[in-house]
Write an enzyme that holds these catalytic residues in place. Structure first.
Site, mmCIF file in Angstrom:
data_model
loop_
_atom_site.group_PDB
_atom_site.id
_atom_site.type_symbol
_atom_site.label_atom_id
_atom_site.label_comp_id
_atom_site.label_asym_id
_atom_site.label_seq_id
_atom_site.Cartn_x
_atom_site.Cartn_y
_atom_site.Cartn_z
ATOM 1 C CE LYS A 187 29.874 42.082 32.002
ATOM 2 N NZ LYS A 187 29.516 40.782 32.576
HETATM 3 N N1 GLU Z 1 31.664 39.726 35.380
HETATM 4 C C1 GLU Z 1 31.125 38.511 35.915
HETATM 5 C C2 GLU Z 1 30.017 37.997 35.022
HETATM 6 O O1 GLU Z 1 29.967 38.272 33.863
HETATM 7 C C3 GLU Z 1 30.737 38.650 37.387
HETATM 8 C C4 GLU Z 1 29.733 39.689 37.708
HETATM 9 C C5 GLU Z 1 29.564 39.960 39.204
HETATM 10 O O2 GLU Z 1 30.204 39.318 40.015
HETATM 11 O O3 GLU Z 1 28.778 40.846 39.515
HETATM 12 O O4 GLU Z 1 29.185 37.239 35.441
#
Ligand code: GLU
Length: 419
Positions: free
Chosen positions: A105
């Site tokens: 992240k």
């Molecule tokens: N930000 C989204 C999550 O927290 C999607 C992450 C992604 O598609 O890689 O799952």
């Protein structure tokens, strides 16, 4: 108020599941820790000609199941503790969903509302440049998260490709997912997190003889996840009684029209001032009697303070980490069921995986195909978590962790630790 450590919360959840399933003590050491943590301070020229420094993050928790994967968040609350937690949740989420990704992240600590579109573009491009080879189509693949969208992904793509040789560029379109359709995005990605949540809720409703057509619910957050969830629940007949976002809270006992509110928020950037419902306080919002509460905003919303207020039967977590450990305990004590984030909101990363596959194979799938495949994955994950909860006699969050940790433990045991 002192900010609760989100990462401590993840570790507490992890330890509970690890104890329950008797996770190998050596593997526990690896998974209880992130792999890489990148913090970048970078300058950007503002519209007025001055330079402003920004802080961007990318935390890579684990990549034993596949490339690091996870969104980028633009929010004032972004800092290392939060990003560590969010990266760790991504590892569990991909493992539960059964897709070949690890967890990561990132984000930038800023309030996007304070910047012009061209400033946001320069901030995004400069951050992408600074990340350099810390991201890559087979290594670490960003995606949208809070306050980021397909446009921002298109800038990341363009910047990343601009750093490659012309001959290599078309092989790397899968460096980021959640792109606009024309730039290599997938149909169904925009609604995917909300859609996945609704698929899980449908499966739960079928198991529990719960009529979604007569259900009442509350939504916290009216961004991508909250608003898509509400719009997708509308055809079921479920009634949205109250909604809250960063601009305030509103209620209408006769029901709030999800599509109408979405159209309003597109223009006004928040729910405040919407005439189809009356303003209420945060506490009134959290205390509204309904069948379901769907938190779809930020972490630490259901806590020791607020969990006693809830008057719902089921919490369906669209956000990452909306309930902390103390909140969880109170919900359990009060007999309020909970479907956890790492299960419910996996639809986003699942359709990201579909986008990534389409890019790698130069394919373009129809929406029906994406939806059908998402449905299969979500229901599969739902059943694994449900059956594990029954097998271990535990809550669904712990069960979801056990599903993830069992898979990760197996791979570590098969592969061993180098050297
Ligand atoms: N930000 C989204 C999550 O927290 C999607 C992450 C992604 O598609 O890689 O799952």
């Amino acid at each position: 108020m002192e900010k609760l450590s989100v990462y401590n919360n993840v570790i507490a959840q992890f330890n509970k599941a690890a104890d329950k399933m008797d996770l190998d003590t050596e593997i526990r050491k690896i998974l209880g820790c992130t792999m890489n943590e990148i913090i970048i301070h970078f300058p950007v020229i503002m519209d007025d000609g001055h330079i402003q420094m920004f802080t961007g993050y990318r935390v890579q928790h684990n990549n034993v199941l596949g490339p690091f994967k996870g969104g980028l968040r633009y929010h004032p609350s972004v800092e290392i503790d939060e990003v560590r937690a969010l990266a760790t949740w991504m590892t569990w989420k991909s493992a539960i969903a059964g897709i070949p990704y690890g967890g990561a992240k990132g984000g930038i600590q800023l309030n996007p509302a304070d910047y012009s579109k061209s400033e946001l573009e320069r901030i995004t491009r400069r951050f992408t440049f600074a990340l350099g080879s810390n991201i890559g189509p087979e290594y670490d693949i960003p995606a949208p998260d809070v306050n980021t969208n397909a446009q921002i992904m298109a800038w990341i793509l363009d910047t990343y490709l601009s750093m490659m040789s012309p001959a290599e560029q078309n092989r790397c379109v899968h460096v980021v997912t959640g792109k606009p359709i024309e730039s290599g995005g997938s149909l169904g990605r925009d609604k995917a997190t909300g859609q996945g949540l609704v698929f899980v809720l449908e499966a739960w409703a079928a198991d529990n003889a719960f009529d979604l057509g007569r259900a009442t619910y509350l939504v916290q957050g009216y961004g991508n996840v909250g608003s898509w969830t509400a719009r997708l629940l509308k055809p079921h007949g479920a009634k949205l009684l109250a909604v809250e976002d960063h601009t305030g809270a509103l209620a209408n006992p006769a029901g709030i029209d999800a599509n109408d509110l979405h159209a309003y928020v597109q223009i006004h950037k928040g729910i405040a001032g919407y005439s189809g419902a009356k303003p209420i306080t945060h506490r009134e919002f959290m205390s509204t009697k309904a069948d379901l509460f769907i938190p779809a905003a930020l972490e630490n919303q259901i806590t020791a303070d607020s969990a006693p207020w809830l008057q719902v039967k089921l919490v369906v977590e669209g956000a990452n980490g909306p309930t902390n450990v103390a909140g969880d305990a109170i919900l359990q004590e009060r007999g309020i069921a909970l479907l956890p984030d790492v299960l419910c909101n996996a639809g986003g990363v699942i359709v990201s995986y579909f986008e990534w596959l389409q890019n790698k194979r130069s394919e373009f799938w129809e929406l029906e195909e994406v939806d059908a495949k998402l449905h299969r994955k979500m229901v599969g994950a739902y059943r694994r978590v449900r059956d594990t909860a029954a097998q271990f006699g535990t809550d669904w969050r712990t069960a979801a962790y056990i599903v993830a940790l069992t898979r990760l433990e197996k791979v570590y045991k098969e592969r061993g630790i180098f050297p």
